[in-house]
Design a protein around this motif. Structure first.
Motif: not given
Length: 198
Positions: A170-176
């Protein structure tokens, strides 16, 4: 591999004002990557990867930093085997040659301090948690990664979280969040260069 334009801006503005021209999807074989860095006269070599662990997907997560050596802790054996798979059928490339060249180049001596510095910087710059999910540091390790072999400069490999863990994925999917990771890596490179960005 590719880096989105925003990331290219971060990297080029801090390090390569005249060198970063274009990043494409072209695949570069393992040994050619350090050879290219050598030809360009690079001061550092950083290989970026995303980790995976199908058998322990519920628990294995976080980031870790590797430098090349002839030793590997038990937890790294599976990872090394997977990363080095491309070289298993290469003609004329044997582990004995690899290890002898490793010692000849003094790779451990020059790369271990860089690995420690990069890990410390990532620990400092990355948040303790993001979107309610803990950021896990898994430490600095040594292993015989072929992708690091032949580098004539300090060389490290970063395993940036686990695609097989739901929180990491999930974290890796977040651009920020990816932006924060890139900035932390850039800070680690800056620390190693000691302010010399030429």
């Amino acid at each position: 591999a590719t880096v989105p334009s925003a990331k290219c801006s971060i990297i080029s503005s801090d390090f390569f004002p005249s060198c970063v021209k274009a990043l494409t999807y072209a695949f570069i074989p393992l040994f050619e990557r350090t050879a290219l860095a050598n030809r360009l006269g690079a001061k550092l070599f950083v290989s970026l990867h995303v980790n995976a662990h199908e058998e322990n997907a519920a628990r294995a997560r976080g980031f870790e930093v590797y430098y090349v050596s002839n030793e590997s802790n038990p937890k790294a054996i599976e990872l090394v085997s997977r990363e080095n798979r491309q070289m298993h059928d290469s003609k004329g490339v044997g582990m004995e040659t690899f290890l002898s060249e490793l010692y000849w180049r003094g790779a451990i001596k020059i790369s271990r301090p860089f690995a420690n510095r990069m890990y410390a910087t990532l620990q400092e710059k990355l948040p303790r948690e993001s979107d309610g999910m803990k950021i896990v540091g898994r430490g600095v390790h040594s292993a015989p990664f072929f992708v690091l072999f032949g580098a004539e400069m300090p060389a490290i490999l970063l395993e940036l979280f686990f695609a097989t863990h739901p929180d990491d994925a999930f974290l890796l999917s977040m651009p920020k969040f990816r932006h924060k990771v890139v900035k932390a890596i850039v800070a680690g490179i800056t620390a190693e260069l000691g302010g010399d960005h030429q």
